[in-house]
Design a protein around this motif. Sequence first.
Motif, PDB file in Angstrom:
ATOM      1  N   GLN A   9       0.830  -1.214   0.000  1.00 24.24           N
ATOM      2  CA  GLN A   9       0.000   0.000   0.000  1.00 24.24           C
ATOM      3  C   GLN A   9       0.860   1.257   0.000  1.00 24.24           C
ATOM      4  O   GLN A   9       0.555   2.240  -0.679  1.00 24.24           O
ATOM      5  N   ARG A  11       3.842   1.581  -1.265  1.00 23.37           N
ATOM      6  CA  ARG A  11       4.351   1.715  -2.645  1.00 23.37           C
ATOM      7  C   ARG A  11       3.334   2.367  -3.563  1.00 23.37           C
ATOM      8  O   ARG A  11       3.671   3.224  -4.369  1.00 23.37           O
ATOM      9  N   GLU A  12       2.082   1.907  -3.432  1.00 27.87           N
ATOM     10  CA  GLU A  12       1.002   2.389  -4.298  1.00 27.87           C
ATOM     11  C   GLU A  12       0.785   3.889  -4.084  1.00 27.87           C
ATOM     12  O   GLU A  12       0.682   4.668  -5.033  1.00 27.87           O
ATOM     13  N   SER A  14       2.926   6.081  -2.865  1.00 27.48           N
ATOM     14  CA  SER A  14       4.087   6.829  -3.355  1.00 27.48           C
ATOM     15  C   SER A  14       4.072   6.927  -4.873  1.00 27.48           C
ATOM     16  O   SER A  14       4.393   7.965  -5.447  1.00 27.48           O
ATOM     17  N   LYS A  15       3.700   5.819  -5.522  1.00 30.76           N
ATOM     18  CA  LYS A  15       3.674   5.794  -6.991  1.00 30.76           C
ATOM     19  C   LYS A  15       2.673   6.845  -7.496  1.00 30.76           C
ATOM     20  O   LYS A  15       2.974   7.634  -8.391  1.00 30.76           O
ATOM     21  N   ARG A  16       1.507   6.868  -6.856  1.00 28.65           N
ATOM     22  CA  ARG A  16       0.476   7.826  -7.277  1.00 28.65           C
ATOM     23  C   ARG A  16       0.962   9.265  -7.058  1.00 28.65           C
ATOM     24  O   ARG A  16       0.803  10.129  -7.914  1.00 28.65           O
ATOM     25  N   ARG A  18       3.992  10.391  -7.003  1.00 28.17           N
ATOM     26  CA  ARG A  18       5.000  10.728  -8.001  1.00 28.17           C
ATOM     27  C   ARG A  18       4.349  11.010  -9.358  1.00 28.17           C
ATOM     28  O   ARG A  18       4.755  11.928 -10.064  1.00 28.17           O
ATOM     29  N   GLU A  19       3.327  10.218  -9.709  1.00 30.61           N
ATOM     30  CA  GLU A  19       2.634  10.445 -10.990  1.00 30.61           C
ATOM     31  C   GLU A  19       1.975  11.819 -11.016  1.00 30.61           C
ATOM     32  O   GLU A  19       1.873  12.452 -12.058  1.00 30.61           O
ATOM     33  N   GLU A  20       1.561  12.270  -9.821  1.00 36.91           N
ATOM     34  CA  GLU A  20       0.931  13.604  -9.739  1.00 36.91           C
ATOM     35  C   GLU A  20       1.976  14.713  -9.639  1.00 36.91           C
ATOM     36  O   GLU A  20       1.640  15.879  -9.440  1.00 36.91           O
ATOM     37  N   GLN A 140      10.238   5.568  -2.016  1.00 36.16           N
ATOM     38  CA  GLN A 140      10.678   6.331  -3.197  1.00 36.16           C
ATOM     39  C   GLN A 140      10.708   7.843  -2.955  1.00 36.16           C
ATOM     40  O   GLN A 140      10.135   8.617  -3.740  1.00 36.16           O
ATOM     41  N   HIS A 142      11.965  11.817  -2.583  1.00 33.41           N
ATOM     42  CA  HIS A 142      12.901  12.758  -3.214  1.00 33.41           C
ATOM     43  C   HIS A 142      13.886  13.286  -2.174  1.00 33.41           C
ATOM     44  O   HIS A 142      14.993  13.673  -2.493  1.00 33.41           O
TER      45      HIS A 142
END
Length: 283
Positions: A9, A11-12, A14-16, A18-20, A140, A142
């Motif tokens: 969860q 990861r999910e 963080s991925k979202r 980053r996509e934003e 992930q 920055h």
Amino acid sequence: MITIGRIAQMREVSKRAREEGKLIALVPTMGFFHEGHLSLIRKANEVGDLVVVSSFVNPSQFGPGEDYENYPRDPERDRRLAQENGTDILFSPSVEEMYPQGHSTWVEVEGLTEVLCGKSRPGHFRGVTTVVAKLFLIVQPHYAIFGQKDYQQAQVIKRMVEDLNFDLKILVEPIVREPDGLAMSSRNLYLTPAQRREATILYRSLLRAKELVEGGERDAERVSALIKGMIAPLPSAKIDYVSVVDGENLRPLSKLTGKVLIALAVKIGRARLIDNILISVDE
Ligand code: AMP
């Protein structure tokens, strides 16, 4: 604020983010928050759009006979303080989640981990770098924010980030102290009132050492002797080390020059306390 216990969860989320296009700032901790932790969380808010605070008492960084089982924990209070200080995600995985059966991969930084705390806590930094590398891969971020209180830890992590090509920036924030100068630490809780009074000598000895250097002293031996001379007479204190080292590579100095770190570790009663001071020394 949401609390996440599962790696998938985290990861999910963080991925979202980053996509934003959001900047993620991570503050790794072992919980039991004090002002030191909260200052890092506030810094994370300055640099990041999504503030992730991890709270995980990492068994692999405690040696046999150290205080893993007794390490103070207060998840309810932590949740409140994290939220009040601007945490978006409190990532608090279980030991089984981080180290499932069969886990057998370790991250080890050589050199920097063999001095200071590395000498008296074999395997400690291997546990730290392994868990921090895992957190970096899961979250992930920055930015990752650490305290100067654990100066050696921050240097070791910077080395790891460079050597393993992690794509993030490490920020190191100043030591937050009690009004009488004692560096804040979860382990201060272990001190009896009399030991707590003794503990104030640690920072006072570092300040005296700094004064000595500012007065022209350049001999490392004499600087550490001053500190040891102030700490040794305390009834409950047992000095682990008092070291005068290069602030970058942590190698011992005989003559003070450049960026100098004076670091100490002292056991007072049940508590192993560390503190340090950085001095910029002209020739
Ligand atoms: P810990 O929970 O003790 O592992 O610490 C988590 C982070 O907080 C580490 O980066 C520590 O260096 C930092 N930290 C701990 N105590 C202090 C303090 N008194 N001032 C600033 N940072 C601190």
